[in-house]
Design an enzyme around this catalytic site. Structure first.
Site, short mmCIF file in Angstrom:
data_model
loop_
_atom_site.label_atom_id
_atom_site.label_comp_id
_atom_site.label_asym_id
_atom_site.label_seq_id
_atom_site.Cartn_x
_atom_site.Cartn_y
_atom_site.Cartn_z
CE1 TYR A 107 60.48 98.51 143.83
CE2 TYR A 107 59.72 100.95 143.55
CZ TYR A 107 60.51 99.89 144.15
OH TYR A 107 61.51 100.40 144.99
CD1 TRP A 109 59.12 101.51 148.78
CD2 TRP A 109 58.91 101.82 150.85
NE1 TRP A 109 60.31 101.49 149.07
CE2 TRP A 109 60.34 101.43 150.51
CE3 TRP A 109 58.87 101.69 152.16
CZ2 TRP A 109 61.33 101.38 151.35
CZ3 TRP A 109 59.74 101.64 153.01
CH2 TRP A 109 60.82 101.39 152.77
P1 PGD Z 1 55.11 105.55 147.28
O1 PGD Z 1 54.86 107.22 147.54
O2 PGD Z 1 55.34 105.08 148.51
O3 PGD Z 1 56.32 105.41 146.13
O4 PGD Z 1 57.96 104.75 144.89
P2 PGD Z 1 56.86 104.20 145.35
O5 PGD Z 1 55.94 103.88 144.13
O6 PGD Z 1 57.06 103.15 146.45
O7 PGD Z 1 54.00 104.82 146.71
C1 PGD Z 1 53.13 104.02 147.47
C2 PGD Z 1 51.83 104.33 146.87
O8 PGD Z 1 50.83 103.12 147.56
C3 PGD Z 1 51.04 105.43 147.59
O9 PGD Z 1 50.63 106.24 146.51
C4 PGD Z 1 50.05 105.14 148.47
O10 PGD Z 1 48.94 105.78 148.75
C5 PGD Z 1 49.72 103.81 147.97
N1 PGD Z 1 49.13 102.66 148.92
C6 PGD Z 1 49.56 102.67 150.47
N2 PGD Z 1 48.82 101.86 151.03
C7 PGD Z 1 47.90 101.08 149.98
C8 PGD Z 1 47.13 100.02 149.98
O11 PGD Z 1 46.79 99.35 150.96
N3 PGD Z 1 46.41 99.66 148.89
C9 PGD Z 1 46.62 100.31 147.59
N4 PGD Z 1 46.12 99.98 146.48
N5 PGD Z 1 47.56 101.51 147.52
C10 PGD Z 1 48.21 101.78 148.77
C11 PGD Z 1 59.33 104.79 145.63
C12 PGD Z 1 60.49 104.59 144.92
O12 PGD Z 1 60.85 106.07 144.28
C13 PGD Z 1 61.67 104.33 145.46
S1 PGD Z 1 61.34 102.86 146.65
C14 PGD Z 1 62.91 104.82 145.57
S2 PGD Z 1 64.37 104.46 146.48
C15 PGD Z 1 63.22 105.80 144.46
N6 PGD Z 1 63.94 106.75 145.00
C16 PGD Z 1 64.33 108.01 143.85
C17 PGD Z 1 65.19 108.87 144.17
O13 PGD Z 1 66.09 108.82 144.92
N7 PGD Z 1 65.25 109.94 143.07
C18 PGD Z 1 64.31 110.14 142.28
N8 PGD Z 1 64.36 111.20 141.31
N9 PGD Z 1 63.28 109.21 141.87
C19 PGD Z 1 63.06 108.16 142.86
N10 PGD Z 1 62.17 107.37 142.85
C20 PGD Z 1 62.10 106.07 143.56
#
Ligand code: PGD
Length: 750
Positions: A107, A109
């Site tokens: 999972y 983004w």
């Molecule tokens: P991101 O920081 O977007 O968080 O959690 P999510 O795991 O989506 O992580 C994406 C990762 O992908 C980053 O480390 C980035 O470097 C990597 N990445 C980007 N591009 C690429 C690529 O091309 N290749 C590879 N291999 N990696 C890449 C988000 C999630 O957190 C979400 S959606 C929600 S809504 C939640 N919200 C909460 C909340 O409200 N409260 C708490 N306590 N926790 C939450 N967690 C959730």
């Protein structure tokens, strides 16, 4: 020459200068996001994974459960050596235990770009190998994804509710549970070329629409909207909504006609409201009974839109406020009318309410999943820690598979999951953890194998999102740093070593695929939808393609309202289910057959007297580019800011700008204090996304020295119905930090 490019928080053009990468927002974007300033750091070596890396213990001692994950050192090795070892381990696990021993839910983004999208890449790879265990639903709106189909027959209220344009033109009153925070509407998965939400809200206000904000945080709605602020106790929205329903029933002002014609189970539901008085709710919610009565009476005086943010449902028993909001809107009787009814997730991302249908997009095919084994996305620690154990979800009895390989690309569970120390134990139970990452995130630091990935700036792609009206010809801005490779390349190499290379690549290189996906889209789905797009070369030369505007305006459930027999909802009754026989039949005490008030188990007490609101950040997207300029400018004393009401700070002798310690039943972290009366008394707010730094935490005697709020949150599902993420809330204590705060180490190379 500047190069067109895109991100989840905006389209832009980029150019490489002597000072690094410089960006300019898309000229048509009326309000570009400040998050664009986070991007240039990605083109520097800071925190980048520059070489294929492997955890020493795994490399030397082989796969297996290992408590050294998260503390061990890393070796830089040759690509070929590492790919060979990983392929051999994959082959071992597949031969001995089958694909159900591999978790590739992965999972996250990831990044904008239709071809290089990490999950699509990884899912295609695992489908070539006979499948892998995947995840169902999302952290964003897992509750809505399960509950809404049972209540209204689809996920429409959270995916494409009534359009903003309809609200702008018609709503007299907008009641926003969880608010409409600008920070969340700035981002949209896949990209957003025009930021429009703030402008639409301003126009609605100028026309005379009134706004009521229901949230413990005043800035969950822009000050310029002059909203009435009901500073509700966190996690009590369902009680407030039931009291609003009670007032309409007691006053006799609800629409009996609407309930009879369009809902099922309204008698059962109305029968539960007698004791849900405003006085009862005032005790729970902290909102005066008079204000509750006044709001209910105001709601039936004009056209009212009831909105619930995704975050309000990201809580224990998060099903209840969402269901109760649907019930309140049904009692008002305006569902299906322009500017009326209810919706879930307005401003939770920029895409919600933007357009009626989604555009067809160029799509990287993943093949069908041959295994079809899924776990609810937020139950990952449970699955890893309790293989074989039974659990319930959405009326089903399931057992967790025994996962041995964890394979992640494009997500950061050590940011997004709750109770990170528990997640650490869970990751230590796996045999092999493989992570593809451009950056040394905490997830990379808990992996055995870290494949260095390119960032979008290092590759071509097609930028597009379901609700955005532009395709961007994303161009490579600079060559890959160090030995970073595209995830596609890495997975192709693994696939070849595992004997499925031809199936995975179909003989195409990345550039061939991008052109192929575009042309396939242009001549197929786009043409069928009446979209006349130019050939690929012309698209690239122009830098973008504007998709045609949509005729008409979406009003959720308008046709159902017009003729409920001809256009019934896809629920068992064909109506909005205020009482669901199906849910009642599951016998869940944590989610009965109609909306109820269930008090969360964890509420402030003597030891942990404050409510924590752990919401999404304003200075970055989730944990992405936490070392970027905007994110770093937001830090306080080098830590993630934690906001507290002046009275609560005074009781504790805490000083604005100082380093404080937050503790919960799960763990502790440092934070930088911001004293603010925008936060309700008794509440502290700290955003997610600060990279987890156990190293500086150990020095400070806490779990994380940087301020990752998920060391504090509780790892429990919303209920047995949705089993969704409940990370928004926890009970905490905050105290002064004595001593010299350690240096944050999380952006150093490991
Ligand atoms: P991101 O920081 O977007 O968080 O959690 P999510 O795991 O989506 O992580 C994406 C990762 O992908 C980053 O480390 C980035 O470097 C990597 N990445 C980007 N591009 C690429 C690529 O091309 N290749 C590879 N291999 N990696 C890449 C988000 C999630 O957190 C979400 S959606 C929600 S809504 C939640 N919200 C909460 C909340 O409200 N409260 C708490 N306590 N926790 C939450 N967690 C959730």
């Amino acid at each position: 020459m500047s190069i067109p490019h895109s991100s989840h928080w905006g389209a832009f053009r980029a150019v490489v200068t002597a000072d690094g990468v410089q960006l300019t927002a898309h000229p048509d974007d009326p309000e570009p996001s400040a998050l664009l300033a986070n991007i240039p750091v990605a083109a520097t070596p800071t925190a980048r994974v520059l070489k294929p890396s492997v955890r020493r213990g795994w490399w030397e001692d082989g796969p297996g459960p290992d408590d050294r994950r998260g503390t061990d050192g890393y070796l830089a090795v040759e690509w070929d050596e590492l790919l060979d070892r990983v392929a051999a381990d994959y082959a071992r696990v597949l031969a001995d235990h089958g694909p159900q021993a591999v978790y590739a839910g992965s999972y996250g983004w990831a990044s904008a770009g239709r071809f290089h999208h990490s999950q699509s890449q990884l899912h295609r790879f695992s489908h070539c190998l006979g499948g892998a265990v995947r995840s169902s639903w999302t952290y964003s709106h897992g509750v809505g994804e399960v509950l809404m189909p049972r209540v209204v027959g689809s996920q429409e209220p959270l995916i494409s509710p009534t359009a903003w344009s309809s609200i702008e033109a018609n709503s007299d009153l907008v009641i926003a549970f969880g608010g409409l925070p600008a920070k969340n509407s700035e981002v949209a998965s896949g990209g957003i070329s025009r930021h429009e939400v703030a402008g639409r809200l301003r126009t609605a206000r100028a026309r005379g629409a009134e706004f009521v904000l229901v949230s413990p945080l005043r800035d969950d709605l822009a000050a310029e909207l002059d909203a009435s602020w009901l500073d509700v106790v966190p996690g009590t929205d369902a009680a407030l909504l039931l009291a609003l329903c009670h007032v309409l029933q007691a006053d006799g002002t609800y629409s009996r006609e609407f309930l009879e014609k369009y809902t099922a189970g309204h008698e059962e539901f109305l029968g539960t409201l007698d004791d849900k008085t405003p006085e009862w709710a005032a005790e729970i919610t902290g909102i005066p009974a008079g204000d509750i009565r006044a709001l209910a009476r105001r709601a039936v005086r004009g056209r009212t839109m009831v909105m619930v943010s995704w975050s309000v449902a990201r809580t224990r028993f998060g099903e209840q406020p969402l269901w109760a909001a649907a019930a309140f809107a049904a009692m008002i009787g305006q569902i299906g009318l322009p500017g009326g009814g209810f919706g879930h997730g307005y401003a939770s991302t920029g895409g919600v309410g933007k357009r009626a249908g989604s555009y067809p997009l160029p799509t990287f095919p993943q093949f069908a999943d041959p295994l079809r084994v899924r776990i609810p996305v937020a139950r990952i620690s449970d699955a890893l820690l309790h293989p074989g154990e039974a659990y319930e979800v959405d009326g089903r009895h399931e057992n967790y598979p025994h996962l041995r390989i964890v394979h992640w690309a494009g997500g950061n569970p050590f940011h997004h999951h709750q109770d990170l120390q528990r997640l650490q134990r869970a990751f230590r139970a796996a045999e092999t953890v493989i992570v593809h990452e451009p950056f040394w995130t905490s997830t990379a630091r808990h992996a055995d194998v870290v494949f260095p990935s390119t960032t979008t700036l290092e590759r071509d792609d097609i930028g597009a999102a379901r609700y955005d009206d532009r395709l961007i010809a994303m161009g490579r801005v600079h060559p890959p740093l160090g030995e970073a490779r595209d995830d596609y390349w890495t997975l192709s190499e693994l696939a070849t070593r595992l004997g499925v290379g031809e199936r995975f690549t179909q003989g195409r290189k990345a550039q061939d695929w991008i052109e192929h996906l575009y042309e396939e889209w242009r001549t197929g789905p786009a043409a069928r939808a009446g979209i006349v797009a130019p050939p690929y070369a012309e698209f690239v030369a122009a830098g973008e393609f504007a998709l045609p505007a949509e005729p008409g305006e979406k009003v959720l459930f308008a046709s159902f309202r017009a003729d409920p027999d001809r256009y019934p909802l896809r629920t068992p009754s064909g109506r909005i289910e205020l009482h669901s026989q199906a849910i009642a039949g599951f016998g869940y005490d944590d989610c009965p057959g109609h909306p109820v008030w269930l008090a969360p188990e964890e509420v402030p007490d003597e030891e942990f007297p404050l409510h924590l609101v752990a919401n999404n950040p304003a200075t970055r997207l989730h944990s992405q580019l936490d070392h970027g300029a905007t994110s770093q400018q937001g830090k306080v004393a080098g830590r993630e800011p934690v906001r507290m009401h002046p009275d609560d700070a005074a009781t504790r002798d805490l000083v604005d700008g100082s380093v404080v310690v937050l503790r919960s039943r799960r763990g502790s972290c440092l934070g930088g204090l911001v004293i603010s009366d925008a936060v309700r008394r008794g509440v502290v707010q700290m955003s997610t996304g600060a990279w987890f730094d156990p190293v500086s935490g150990a020095e400070a005697g806490v779990t994380c020295g940087h301020g990752n709020v998920n060391v504090l949150t509780r790892d429990v599902g919303s209920s047995r119905l949705a089993q969704a993420c409940t990370g928004q809330h926890a009970a905490v204590q905050v105290s002064a930090f004595d001593g010299v705060p350690p240096r944050v180490r999380v952006f150093d190379q490991p």
